[in-house]
Write an enzyme that holds these catalytic residues in place. Sequence first.
Site, PDB file in Angstrom:
ATOM      1  CE  LYS A 214      11.301  20.610 -19.111  1.00 48.32           C
ATOM      2  NZ  LYS A 214      11.191  19.367 -18.340  1.00 48.32           N
ATOM      3  CB  SER A 215       4.797  21.397 -16.569  1.00 51.57           C
ATOM      4  OG  SER A 215       6.007  21.337 -15.884  1.00 51.57           O
TER       5      SER A 215
ATOM      6  CD  GLN B  46       8.853  14.814 -12.786  1.00 46.72           C
ATOM      7  OE1 GLN B  46       9.490  13.865 -12.329  1.00 46.72           O
ATOM      8  NE2 GLN B  46       9.385  15.666 -13.650  1.00 46.72           N
TER       9      GLN B  46
ATOM     10  CG  ASP C 269      12.307  22.735 -12.517  1.00 43.40           C
ATOM     11  OD1 ASP C 269      12.853  21.877 -11.805  1.00 43.40           O
ATOM     12  OD2 ASP C 269      11.327  22.493 -13.241  1.00 43.40           O
TER      13      ASP C 269
ATOM     14  NE  ARG D 185      18.643  20.896 -12.772  1.00 48.45           N
ATOM     15  CZ  ARG D 185      17.432  20.914 -13.326  1.00 48.45           C
ATOM     16  NH1 ARG D 185      16.396  21.329 -12.623  1.00 48.45           N
ATOM     17  NH2 ARG D 185      17.280  20.548 -14.575  1.00 48.45           N
TER      18      ARG D 185
ATOM     19  NE  ARG E  70       1.152  18.250 -15.221  1.00 50.17           N
ATOM     20  CZ  ARG E  70       2.458  18.161 -14.959  1.00 50.17           C
ATOM     21  NH1 ARG E  70       3.345  18.426 -15.910  1.00 50.17           N
ATOM     22  NH2 ARG E  70       2.886  17.802 -13.763  1.00 50.17           N
TER      23      ARG E  70
ATOM     24  NE  ARG F 286      14.522  23.326 -15.563  1.00 49.46           N
ATOM     25  CZ  ARG F 286      13.659  23.723 -16.505  1.00 49.46           C
ATOM     26  NH1 ARG F 286      13.878  24.820 -17.192  1.00 49.46           N
ATOM     27  NH2 ARG F 286      12.565  23.020 -16.749  1.00 49.46           N
TER      28      ARG F 286
ATOM     29  N   GLY G 230      11.972  13.205 -17.271  1.00 45.00           N
ATOM     30  CA  GLY G 230      11.418  12.682 -16.023  1.00 45.00           C
ATOM     31  C   GLY G 230       9.903  12.804 -15.978  1.00 45.00           C
TER      32      GLY G 230
END
Length: 435
Positions: free
Chosen positions: A23-24, A170, A317, A348, A28, A390, A94
């Site tokens: 995902k990250s 981030q 995460d 979380r 990008r 998650r 986010g």
Amino acid sequence: MANRLTITPVKKLHGEVFVPGDKSISHRALMFAGLAKGSSRILGFLNGSDCLATLQLIKQLGIQVNEVSANEIILRSPGFFSEPSDVLDCQNSGTTIRLLAGLLAGQNFFSVLTGSEQIRRRPMGRVLQPLQKMGAQIHGCKADTLAPIAISPVPSLKGTAHELLVASAQIKSCLLLAGLFADGETSVTEPGPARDHTERMLKAMGAPIQVAVNSVSIRRPDHGLQSIDVIVPGDISSAAFLMVAACIVEDSHVILKNVGINPTRDGIIQALQQMGAAITLHNIREESGEPVADIEIKYAPLTNITLGSELVVRMIDELPILAVAATQAKGIAVIKDAAELKVKETNRIDTTVQELRKMGAHIYATDDGFIVEGPTRLQGAALDSNGDHRLAMMAAIAGLCAQSDTHVLNADVIKDSFPDFTNSLRCLGAIIKEN
Ligand code: S3P
């Protein structure tokens, strides 16, 4: 993805699966390729809702996008973004809102970033304040602490030295991206090793970026960013759910193919190995500047450990799913230095404790993490995602080793990061009903 999943406990999990793209890295690749003049190609793109939100916004910023297939994107860019004619809706993501805030802060046009109700509750002061220090005309709701975020045109920003109080990729990435539009040097010093995908990709695209231990500096590139072809590895944060599944269901033997093992992200492997898990990496290689491997997991009994500092940063995460492993391990697990968990898609610490307790887990919240006492035979129960992908996957995996069926409510958020989650689990032998 259905809204309610029913998980039937199983005796073993067996087989080989690919996990979805990281995902990250997918976010990008879209944003940085969008700024690079010419044509760039992204293979292995994660077509989860978060990255699809970024894709939509890149189009709104004037970049031509050809979606060749669900996982292959070709972008054609003039080398700059153009003023969007509407607000930019980052939905639940986010990474999208914080990284785009950095990219848009130094533009000579007006833009507004917003998102779902959930994103409008998450802290934005952490990026707005340092961007203002660089001369950005950027403001947000509630005294510049929340989205929506409005950005007014500026001719350029000023390079600034930032010292971060929290290890956050981030925030770091946001400021480095603003540095691409600043006069002079922008540097970021971080208290721990937050993920470094931004640094790796910008370097590959020819940006003048210098990386040292816990600090990075960047300057505006003389000739813009170079276009790039990215092969996105499988997401270790998605793989983590299947890894833990194989660690808690007896007799399991699972191979996860083509998973990114970037050293700023691989804390889950190390933590599980320290707990006694039988995890072996095969075929270690590098693709698009990121280390990748096939991960083999064989069931082995686990013992709980204390986890904190750097290791926690490298698996931030994965802490909810680690809590599930801890419920099945002998002894007491202490997870500390994880206060950042409070500002993720949900708090979380609270949601992990609240949901796993419904299954009878002995788990207790602390100020900066949680404590788990194991092993516990979990009871089947109805758990809620609380709108957090998650948490939904955590609940489903816990259900695999419960004494009776487990229901996961509001499970459709799983599509934010792992749209094929239920099918991947079924390939390994799980029994899941979607209704
Ligand atoms: C991400 C960074 C992490 C992580 C998030 C993705 C990124 O957040 O939790 O899922 O892609 O940079 P923080 O930077 O807030 O720790």
